[in-house]
Design a protein around this motif. Structure first.
Motif, PDB file in Angstrom:
ATOM      1  N   PHE A   1       0.823  -1.217   0.000  1.00 14.86           N
ATOM      2  CA  PHE A   1       0.000   0.000   0.000  1.00 14.86           C
ATOM      3  C   PHE A   1       0.853   1.262   0.000  1.00 14.86           C
ATOM      4  O   PHE A   1       0.524   2.238  -0.672  1.00 14.86           O
ATOM      5  N   THR A   2       1.956   1.249   0.738  1.00 12.95           N
ATOM      6  CA  THR A   2       2.856   2.400   0.743  1.00 12.95           C
ATOM      7  C   THR A   2       3.427   2.633  -0.653  1.00 12.95           C
ATOM      8  O   THR A   2       3.520   3.775  -1.121  1.00 12.95           O
ATOM      9  N   ALA A   3       3.794   1.553  -1.332  1.00 14.45           N
ATOM     10  CA  ALA A   3       4.316   1.680  -2.699  1.00 14.45           C
ATOM     11  C   ALA A   3       3.270   2.288  -3.625  1.00 14.45           C
ATOM     12  O   ALA A   3       3.599   3.089  -4.504  1.00 14.45           O
ATOM     13  N   ALA A   4       2.002   1.930  -3.415  1.00 16.63           N
ATOM     14  CA  ALA A   4       0.934   2.493  -4.254  1.00 16.63           C
ATOM     15  C   ALA A   4       0.776   3.989  -3.994  1.00 16.63           C
ATOM     16  O   ALA A   4       0.587   4.770  -4.932  1.00 16.63           O
ATOM     17  N   ILE A   5       0.875   4.397  -2.748  1.00 17.06           N
ATOM     18  CA  ILE A   5       0.742   5.815  -2.394  1.00 17.06           C
ATOM     19  C   ILE A   5       1.931   6.609  -2.942  1.00 17.06           C
ATOM     20  O   ILE A   5       1.777   7.687  -3.509  1.00 17.06           O
ATOM     21  N   GLU A   6       3.118   6.085  -2.763  1.00 13.10           N
ATOM     22  CA  GLU A   6       4.338   6.818  -3.096  1.00 13.10           C
ATOM     23  C   GLU A   6       4.780   6.673  -4.545  1.00 13.10           C
ATOM     24  O   GLU A   6       5.675   7.387  -4.976  1.00 13.10           O
ATOM     25  N   LYS A   7       4.195   5.741  -5.277  1.00 11.78           N
ATOM     26  CA  LYS A   7       4.664   5.434  -6.641  1.00 11.78           C
ATOM     27  C   LYS A   7       6.160   5.124  -6.575  1.00 11.78           C
ATOM     28  O   LYS A   7       6.981   5.698  -7.276  1.00 11.78           O
ATOM     29  N   GLN A   8       6.494   4.195  -5.685  1.00  7.53           N
ATOM     30  CA  GLN A   8       7.890   3.923  -5.370  1.00  7.53           C
ATOM     31  C   GLN A   8       8.641   3.223  -6.488  1.00  7.53           C
ATOM     32  O   GLN A   8       8.073   2.582  -7.353  1.00  7.53           O
ATOM     33  N   LYS A   9       9.924   3.332  -6.361  1.00 11.65           N
ATOM     34  CA  LYS A   9      10.852   2.740  -7.309  1.00 11.65           C
ATOM     35  C   LYS A   9      11.219   1.334  -6.831  1.00 11.65           C
ATOM     36  O   LYS A   9      11.417   1.098  -5.643  1.00 11.65           O
ATOM     37  N   VAL A  10      11.315   0.397  -7.762  1.00 15.72           N
ATOM     38  CA  VAL A  10      11.738  -0.971  -7.471  1.00 15.72           C
ATOM     39  C   VAL A  10      13.046  -1.218  -8.205  1.00 15.72           C
ATOM     40  O   VAL A  10      13.156  -0.938  -9.400  1.00 15.72           O
ATOM     41  N   VAL A  11      14.030  -1.720  -7.469  1.00 14.91           N
ATOM     42  CA  VAL A  11      15.340  -1.986  -8.073  1.00 14.91           C
ATOM     43  C   VAL A  11      15.737  -3.436  -7.797  1.00 14.91           C
ATOM     44  O   VAL A  11      15.287  -4.040  -6.829  1.00 14.91           O
ATOM     45  N   PRO A  12      16.592  -4.013  -8.646  1.00 18.79           N
ATOM     46  CA  PRO A  12      17.063  -5.370  -8.392  1.00 18.79           C
ATOM     47  C   PRO A  12      17.870  -5.429  -7.089  1.00 18.79           C
ATOM     48  O   PRO A  12      18.629  -4.509  -6.773  1.00 18.79           O
ATOM     49  N   GLY A  13      17.685  -6.525  -6.342  1.00 18.32           N
ATOM     50  CA  GLY A  13      18.450  -6.731  -5.116  1.00 18.32           C
ATOM     51  C   GLY A  13      19.865  -7.188  -5.422  1.00 18.32           C
ATOM     52  O   GLY A  13      20.164  -7.656  -6.530  1.00 18.32           O
ATOM     53  N   ILE A  14      20.736  -7.075  -4.464  1.00 16.89           N
ATOM     54  CA  ILE A  14      22.140  -7.465  -4.643  1.00 16.89           C
ATOM     55  C   ILE A  14      22.267  -8.952  -4.938  1.00 16.89           C
ATOM     56  O   ILE A  14      23.032  -9.364  -5.803  1.00 16.89           O
ATOM     57  N   ASP A  15      21.503  -9.774  -4.219  1.00 15.22           N
ATOM     58  CA  ASP A  15      21.576 -11.235  -4.394  1.00 15.22           C
ATOM     59  C   ASP A  15      20.328 -11.795  -5.059  1.00 15.22           C
ATOM     60  O   ASP A  15      19.908 -12.907  -4.767  1.00 15.22           O
ATOM     61  N   GLY A  16      19.700 -11.016  -5.927  1.00 19.20           N
ATOM     62  CA  GLY A  16      18.484 -11.468  -6.595  1.00 19.20           C
ATOM     63  C   GLY A  16      17.263 -10.836  -5.962  1.00 19.20           C
ATOM     64  O   GLY A  16      17.349 -10.091  -4.983  1.00 19.20           O
ATOM     65  N   GLY A  17      16.116 -11.115  -6.537  1.00 23.77           N
ATOM     66  CA  GLY A  17      14.894 -10.512  -6.040  1.00 23.77           C
ATOM     67  C   GLY A  17      14.863  -9.023  -6.331  1.00 23.77           C
ATOM     68  O   GLY A  17      15.644  -8.512  -7.132  1.00 23.77           O
ATOM     69  N   PHE A  18      13.936  -8.352  -5.683  1.00 22.93           N
ATOM     70  CA  PHE A  18      13.779  -6.921  -5.890  1.00 22.93           C
ATOM     71  C   PHE A  18      13.631  -6.212  -4.557  1.00 22.93           C
ATOM     72  O   PHE A  18      13.203  -6.798  -3.570  1.00 22.93           O
ATOM     73  N   VAL A  19      13.978  -4.935  -4.553  1.00 26.11           N
ATOM     74  CA  VAL A  19      13.878  -4.096  -3.362  1.00 26.11           C
ATOM     75  C   VAL A  19      13.019  -2.887  -3.714  1.00 26.11           C
ATOM     76  O   VAL A  19      13.239  -2.247  -4.744  1.00 26.11           O
ATOM     77  N   VAL A  20      12.036  -2.590  -2.850  1.00 22.77           N
ATOM     78  CA  VAL A  20      11.226  -1.393  -3.033  1.00 22.77           C
ATOM     79  C   VAL A  20      11.869  -0.281  -2.223  1.00 22.77           C
ATOM     80  O   VAL A  20      12.081  -0.420  -1.022  1.00 22.77           O
ATOM     81  N   CYS A  21      12.214   0.798  -2.899  1.00 24.46           N
ATOM     82  CA  CYS A  21      12.805   1.957  -2.230  1.00 24.46           C
ATOM     83  C   CYS A  21      11.651   2.863  -1.827  1.00 24.46           C
ATOM     84  O   CYS A  21      10.939   3.362  -2.684  1.00 24.46           O
ATOM     85  N   GLY A  22      11.460   3.035  -0.524  1.00 25.37           N
ATOM     86  CA  GLY A  22      10.255   3.753  -0.158  1.00 25.37           C
ATOM     87  C   GLY A  22      10.317   4.589   1.086  1.00 25.37           C
ATOM     88  O   GLY A  22      11.363   4.766   1.694  1.00 25.37           O
ATOM     89  N   ALA A  23       9.151   5.083   1.426  1.00 24.62           N
ATOM     90  CA  ALA A  23       8.977   5.975   2.562  1.00 24.62           C
ATOM     91  C   ALA A  23       8.496   5.206   3.778  1.00 24.62           C
ATOM     92  O   ALA A  23       7.997   4.091   3.671  1.00 24.62           O
ATOM     93  N   LYS A  24       8.652   5.813   4.936  1.00 24.73           N
ATOM     94  CA  LYS A  24       8.173   5.235   6.181  1.00 24.73           C
ATOM     95  C   LYS A  24       6.852   5.897   6.544  1.00 24.73           C
ATOM     96  O   LYS A  24       6.757   7.127   6.566  1.00 24.73           O
ATOM     97  N   THR A  25       5.850   5.084   6.851  1.00 23.99           N
ATOM     98  CA  THR A  25       4.550   5.647   7.185  1.00 23.99           C
ATOM     99  C   THR A  25       4.586   6.398   8.515  1.00 23.99           C
ATOM    100  O   THR A  25       3.727   7.234   8.756  1.00 23.99           O
ATOM    101  N   SER A  26       5.581   6.131   9.346  1.00 22.15           N
ATOM    102  CA  SER A  26       5.682   6.849  10.622  1.00 22.15           C
ATOM    103  C   SER A  26       5.910   8.335  10.403  1.00 22.15           C
ATOM    104  O   SER A  26       5.665   9.145  11.295  1.00 22.15           O
ATOM    105  N   GLN A  27       6.350   8.703   9.218  1.00 20.15           N
ATOM    106  CA  GLN A  27       6.594  10.108   8.901  1.00 20.15           C
ATOM    107  C   GLN A  27       5.435  10.738   8.125  1.00 20.15           C
ATOM    108  O   GLN A  27       5.506  11.901   7.753  1.00 20.15           O
TER     109      GLN A  27
END
Length: 131
Positions: free
Chosen positions: A73-99
């Motif tokens: 849901f945070t990714a949907a709100i932020e239109k976050q960027k997804v990048v390949p992980g170092i050892d495979g998979g993907f990482v979502v670069c995003g914001a913290k909802t606490s802020q």
């Protein structure tokens, strides 16, 4: 030394007090004015909703945890960027909802309601079921 002040509506003296502290600040001090962050009420509403979605929605063949749904849901709100992980998979670069500000957090709650309606989620909170 950190000082935190809250600007109160209709309290001119409070604003003057805060301004005086700004004027007395040392050179190089940083003043940051931010909107209030999410409320405890909003936060306590979020986690039961995420638990309901987690229990009831199978997402593309996956059962996600509440934390994972929060990321979705945070990714949907932020239109976050997804990048390949170092050892495979993907990482979502995003914001913290606490802020999140109160309005932004309300947007997140509304997104979860809308998604839940699309997925026929039955909310565990009796007040939500009646709505």
């Amino acid at each position: 030394m950190k000082k935190h002040f809250v600007i109160r509506h209709g309290q001119k003296g409070n604003r003057l007090y805060i301004c005086q502290h700004i004027m007395d600040g040392a050179e190089g001090d940083v003043v940051k004015i931010t909107p209030p962050t999410r409320t405890l009420e909003q936060n306590s509403k979020l986690w039961p909703m995420l638990a309901d979605v987690s229990k009831q929605v199978n997402w593309h063949g996956n059962k996600l945890t509440g934390d994972e749904w929060k990321d979705v849901f945070t990714a949907a709100i932020e239109k976050q960027k997804v990048v390949p992980g170092i050892d495979g998979g993907f990482v979502v670069c995003g914001a913290k909802t606490s802020q999140y500000s109160k309005p932004k957090f309300a947007e997140m709650i509304e997104l979860i309601y809308a998604f839940g309606a699309q997925q026929s989620v039955v909310w565990s909170d009796p007040a939500e079921r009646a709505a």
